[in-house]
Write an enzyme that holds these catalytic residues in place. Sequence first.
Site, mmCIF file in Angstrom:
data_model
loop_
_atom_site.group_PDB
_atom_site.id
_atom_site.type_symbol
_atom_site.label_atom_id
_atom_site.label_comp_id
_atom_site.label_asym_id
_atom_site.label_seq_id
_atom_site.Cartn_x
_atom_site.Cartn_y
_atom_site.Cartn_z
ATOM 1 N N SER A 32 0.826 -1.209 0.000
ATOM 2 C CA SER A 32 0.000 0.000 0.000
ATOM 3 C C SER A 32 0.864 1.263 0.000
ATOM 4 O O SER A 32 0.506 2.280 -0.587
ATOM 5 C CB SER A 32 -0.907 -0.007 1.220
ATOM 6 O OG SER A 32 -0.118 -0.121 2.379
ATOM 7 N N ASP A 35 2.093 1.785 -3.482
ATOM 8 C CA ASP A 35 0.992 2.317 -4.297
ATOM 9 C C ASP A 35 0.761 3.806 -4.035
ATOM 10 O O ASP A 35 0.511 4.575 -4.949
ATOM 11 C CB ASP A 35 -0.310 1.551 -4.007
ATOM 12 C CG ASP A 35 -0.207 0.094 -4.452
ATOM 13 O OD1 ASP A 35 0.722 -0.219 -5.226
ATOM 14 O OD2 ASP A 35 -1.029 -0.722 -4.003
ATOM 15 N N GLU A 117 27.275 -21.615 -13.628
ATOM 16 C CA GLU A 117 25.971 -20.942 -13.536
ATOM 17 C C GLU A 117 24.880 -21.855 -14.069
ATOM 18 O O GLU A 117 25.157 -22.846 -14.722
ATOM 19 C CB GLU A 117 25.962 -19.683 -14.425
ATOM 20 C CG GLU A 117 26.913 -18.616 -13.973
ATOM 21 C CD GLU A 117 26.995 -17.466 -14.981
ATOM 22 O OE1 GLU A 117 26.243 -17.476 -15.979
ATOM 23 O OE2 GLU A 117 27.818 -16.583 -14.747
ATOM 24 N N LYS A 119 21.957 -22.686 -16.745
ATOM 25 C CA LYS A 119 21.639 -22.298 -18.127
ATOM 26 C C LYS A 119 20.127 -22.112 -18.181
ATOM 27 O O LYS A 119 19.367 -23.070 -18.218
ATOM 28 C CB LYS A 119 22.106 -23.354 -19.123
ATOM 29 C CG LYS A 119 21.929 -22.872 -20.553
ATOM 30 C CD LYS A 119 22.631 -23.770 -21.550
ATOM 31 C CE LYS A 119 22.642 -23.166 -22.940
ATOM 32 N NZ LYS A 119 21.328 -22.803 -23.449
ATOM 33 N N ASP A 121 16.443 -21.346 -19.361
ATOM 34 C CA ASP A 121 15.766 -21.721 -20.597
ATOM 35 C C ASP A 121 14.782 -20.620 -20.997
ATOM 36 O O ASP A 121 13.584 -20.736 -20.808
ATOM 37 C CB ASP A 121 15.044 -23.055 -20.389
ATOM 38 C CG ASP A 121 14.783 -23.748 -21.704
ATOM 39 O OD1 ASP A 121 15.212 -23.222 -22.753
ATOM 40 O OD2 ASP A 121 14.144 -24.810 -21.687
ATOM 41 N N TYR A 243 23.687 -11.952 -16.886
ATOM 42 C CA TYR A 243 24.874 -12.806 -16.734
ATOM 43 C C TYR A 243 26.141 -12.276 -17.388
ATOM 44 O O TYR A 243 27.182 -12.897 -17.252
ATOM 45 C CB TYR A 243 24.583 -14.249 -17.177
ATOM 46 C CG TYR A 243 23.979 -14.410 -18.565
ATOM 47 C CD1 TYR A 243 24.674 -14.015 -19.705
ATOM 48 C CD2 TYR A 243 22.726 -14.984 -18.716
ATOM 49 C CE1 TYR A 243 24.117 -14.173 -20.965
ATOM 50 C CE2 TYR A 243 22.163 -15.151 -19.973
ATOM 51 C CZ TYR A 243 22.859 -14.740 -21.100
ATOM 52 O OH TYR A 243 22.322 -14.891 -22.331
ATOM 53 N N LYS A 331 24.526 -29.723 -20.738
ATOM 54 C CA LYS A 331 23.064 -29.882 -20.660
ATOM 55 C C LYS A 331 22.627 -31.054 -19.790
ATOM 56 O O LYS A 331 23.377 -31.977 -19.539
ATOM 57 C CB LYS A 331 22.528 -30.071 -22.077
ATOM 58 C CG LYS A 331 22.722 -28.846 -22.937
ATOM 59 C CD LYS A 331 21.448 -28.528 -23.654
ATOM 60 C CE LYS A 331 21.651 -27.402 -24.632
ATOM 61 N NZ LYS A 331 20.466 -27.196 -25.435
ATOM 62 N N CYS A 425 -16.938 -50.608 -15.122
ATOM 63 C CA CYS A 425 -15.549 -51.012 -14.927
ATOM 64 C C CYS A 425 -15.058 -51.808 -16.146
ATOM 65 O O CYS A 425 -15.695 -52.785 -16.540
ATOM 66 C CB CYS A 425 -15.441 -51.864 -13.673
ATOM 67 S SG CYS A 425 -13.824 -52.622 -13.457
ATOM 68 N N CYS A 428 -14.387 -55.695 -14.868
ATOM 69 C CA CYS A 428 -15.437 -56.644 -14.499
ATOM 70 C C CYS A 428 -16.818 -56.246 -14.985
ATOM 71 O O CYS A 428 -17.774 -57.006 -14.825
ATOM 72 C CB CYS A 428 -15.461 -56.833 -12.985
ATOM 73 S SG CYS A 428 -16.048 -55.386 -12.109
ATOM 74 N N CYS A 443 -14.827 -48.574 -9.307
ATOM 75 C CA CYS A 443 -15.594 -49.756 -9.684
ATOM 76 C C CYS A 443 -16.311 -50.240 -8.431
ATOM 77 O O CYS A 443 -15.743 -50.276 -7.345
ATOM 78 C CB CYS A 443 -14.627 -50.826 -10.184
ATOM 79 S SG CYS A 443 -15.361 -52.457 -10.219
ATOM 80 N N CYS A 449 -14.332 -58.118 -8.894
ATOM 81 C CA CYS A 449 -13.503 -57.448 -9.889
ATOM 82 C C CYS A 449 -12.084 -58.017 -9.879
ATOM 83 O O CYS A 449 -11.425 -58.032 -8.832
ATOM 84 C CB CYS A 449 -13.463 -55.949 -9.605
ATOM 85 S SG CYS A 449 -12.472 -55.063 -10.811
HETATM 86 S S1 IVH Z 1 26.643 -16.738 -21.464
HETATM 87 C C1 IVH Z 1 29.580 -16.484 -23.552
HETATM 88 N N1 IVH Z 1 25.279 -17.665 -19.461
HETATM 89 O O1 IVH Z 1 22.408 -19.780 -23.733
HETATM 90 C C2 IVH Z 1 28.368 -16.690 -24.256
HETATM 91 N N2 IVH Z 1 24.320 -17.807 -21.612
HETATM 92 O O2 IVH Z 1 24.165 -20.135 -26.591
HETATM 93 C C3 IVH Z 1 27.300 -15.775 -23.852
HETATM 94 N N3 IVH Z 1 22.068 -18.814 -21.626
HETATM 95 O O3 IVH Z 1 20.798 -18.067 -25.826
HETATM 96 C C4 IVH Z 1 26.198 -16.410 -23.123
HETATM 97 N N4 IVH Z 1 21.929 -19.158 -19.472
HETATM 98 O O4 IVH Z 1 20.853 -16.694 -23.655
HETATM 99 C C5 IVH Z 1 25.311 -17.470 -20.779
HETATM 100 N N5 IVH Z 1 24.161 -18.433 -17.535
HETATM 101 C C6 IVH Z 1 24.201 -18.228 -18.882
HETATM 102 C C7 IVH Z 1 23.134 -18.598 -19.718
HETATM 103 C C8 IVH Z 1 23.229 -18.365 -21.085
HETATM 104 C C9 IVH Z 1 21.308 -19.265 -20.630
HETATM 105 C C10 IVH Z 1 21.664 -18.831 -23.048
HETATM 106 C C11 IVH Z 1 21.923 -17.572 -23.793
HETATM 107 C C12 IVH Z 1 22.057 -18.022 -25.219
HETATM 108 C C13 IVH Z 1 22.561 -19.405 -25.077
HETATM 109 C C14 IVH Z 1 24.008 -19.450 -25.445
#
Ligand code: IVH
Length: 686
Positions: A32, A35, A117, A119, A121, A243, A331, A425, A428, A443, A449
């Site tokens: 609040s 806001d 780190e 990755k 998605d 990143y 991956k 069922c 049976c 059932c 059954c």
């Molecule tokens: S570094 C050094 N860090 O992965 C290269 N990329 O092919 C620059 N992605 O679509 C990217 N998590 O958006 C980096 N922790 C991460 C990432 C990351 C996801 C994605 C990025 C890009 C693909 C790289």
Amino acid sequence: MNAQTEIESLREQLHRLAHAYYVLDAPTVPDSEYDRLFQRLEALENEHPELQSKDSPTQRVGGGLLNAFSQVKHTVPMLSIRTETDTESSGAKSFDARIRKELKLGEADSPIEYVAELKFDGLAMSLRYEDGVLVQAATRGDGETGEDVTHNIRTIYQIPLKLTALPSTSLFDDPLPPVVEVRGEVYMRRDSFEQLNERQRAKIAAGQKGEKTFVNPRNAAAGAVRQLDSKIAADRPLSFFAYSVAQGLPASVTTHSQTLTQLKSWGFPVSSDARVCQGAEALVQFHADMAAKRDSLPFDIDGVVYKVNSLASQAQLGFVSREPRWAVAHKYPAQEQMTTVLAIDVQVGRTGKLTPVAKLAPVFVGGVTVTNATLHNEDEARRKDVRVGDTVIVRRAGDVIPEVVSVVLEKRMQGAQIFSIPTHCPVCGSVAVREPGETDTRCTGGLICGAQRKQAIEHFAHKRAVYIDGLGEKLIEQMVDAGIIKSLPDLYKLGLANIVALERMAEKSALNVIAAIEKSKHTTLPRFLFGLGIRHVGESTAKAFAKHFGNIDTIMDAGLEHLQNVPDVGPVVAKSLRDFFDAPYNREVVEQLRACGLTWEEGAGTPIAPQLLVGKTFVLTGTLPTLGRDEAKEMIEAAGGKVTGSVSKKTDYVVAGTEAGSKLDKARELGVAVLDEDGLRGLCIP
Ligand code: IVH
């Protein structure tokens, strides 16, 4: 304070509050208060349009409608990362070995320092700040040229419209560079994705044209970013993790981990799962730790990324085409795949529950080949609206059983039939019912059954039921699988030869089993009734029925109202018992068991009082001359009446004894009939 000073102060406060709320996940004031400040700022800006500014917190939505995206040439190309295809831990080791070789390090040299780190998605985004103000957001495109999506990216609250140097986390006191370009990932949280799809489904159901559900959070995020109307983008909640810094990294920053710290101090969200790792083993550990954590993260990841920490080493390693040599993506197996539904089967569980199961064209997902996915129950199957022939997305996360996430509606064939749960069922042929308020369809053929056979026998033979000593789960399984028992009466037809023929069954044990079966013939009515496994009829309910009715024939024939006269028996239990004995095959089983020699003592049961008080409500107050409170209550209930605690217009009689209090006054006030003990007796007994 003049308007300009107040506006600046409000913007500054709101920037800080939004950062605490959206980035640090640690709000410092109630919503609040935010806001209130926001509305004050909006009012001042409306009064003084000349003081409006693009980096004001009020300017997130409202970029207007675009006709097309304009192209953006990236000043620094947006790279991709080489993917280590090996999903096992060796992927981390081979990366480390390669880096050591390229840096010409020997075995004696110390381990390399990396940052590991997640990755994310989502989709890569480049954010350009001039004099600390967000001026452009661009997609990756082909790495050289992307699209300008600034109007949509401004709607993401986690992305600062203005860079701040936050003293609490700032490592260095470098001045803010005139141009800063930050790279990171725009993504959608899983919960936001679910909510979005829920809203989309509602729109489709309401007949709105052109609406669709999204396949996964990445797809939904990409759709939101590429909206020409920023109002639509603002409705699709996106998140961001920074990143890297492509331009404007302060000179005193010499490692990637310091880069992350710098990003945080500028106000960006940075994942707390980034970890500095010394050498290959630590990378392997990170890979394993994040694999275990993957399902509990609020967003999707498709792997982890390893980066050499020293920026000098990164420069030394350089690039191969568009990929840096100093980073690799490692991956995890994909958790979602597309496949088609070949059929929808209905399986019957041991307890009689009907479960719709989608039979799938085999698909490799989450590390295994999946051919079945449960649709759980009728409601779930309806909600997902999976139909035979549909293309679906199947998810298998961790060890969780595979499930159909959604249907790809665009691929649905014409005339695909809506699934409905069968009325009978499939094993049976007995009626399948779904009780009000329940999600499961069951059932009703309990004793006959085939799917419920093992469970039914196990329950019957249980220590607290008819009790056949030594006849446990394993043995029952063997007997049913060998086909020597199909229903309960078969137990009493077993010969020694049948049992000895079972695997690992010595003659002595077989004799013991035969003796136990023989002994079980002398049982009691409550044990027998409980042993039949009637839904909702537990041990104490079985005792109550036995006590009240005295013999099995009266129980089997009792009407619903009559059954409900038994203490603690309500409509659900009564109906369940009625349904059970209404099925001819269940009565048949009882007859056969009796014919096999099962006996118990029977009696006349509690005499049944004439049902003179059905539908009448009583309230008791004060002390009656001879009847205790519980006795009076029992007497009323035995005659079909109900006793409640307070007097209202709906009360038919108040039974008052000495020292009756306010309830009696209330009865008089409302004109409710008042009885004494004799009056009550007169009503109950004709
Ligand atoms: S570094 C050094 N860090 O992965 C290269 N990329 O092919 C620059 N992605 O679509 C990217 N998590 O958006 C980096 N922790 C991460 C990432 C990351 C996801 C994605 C990025 C890009 C693909 C790289």
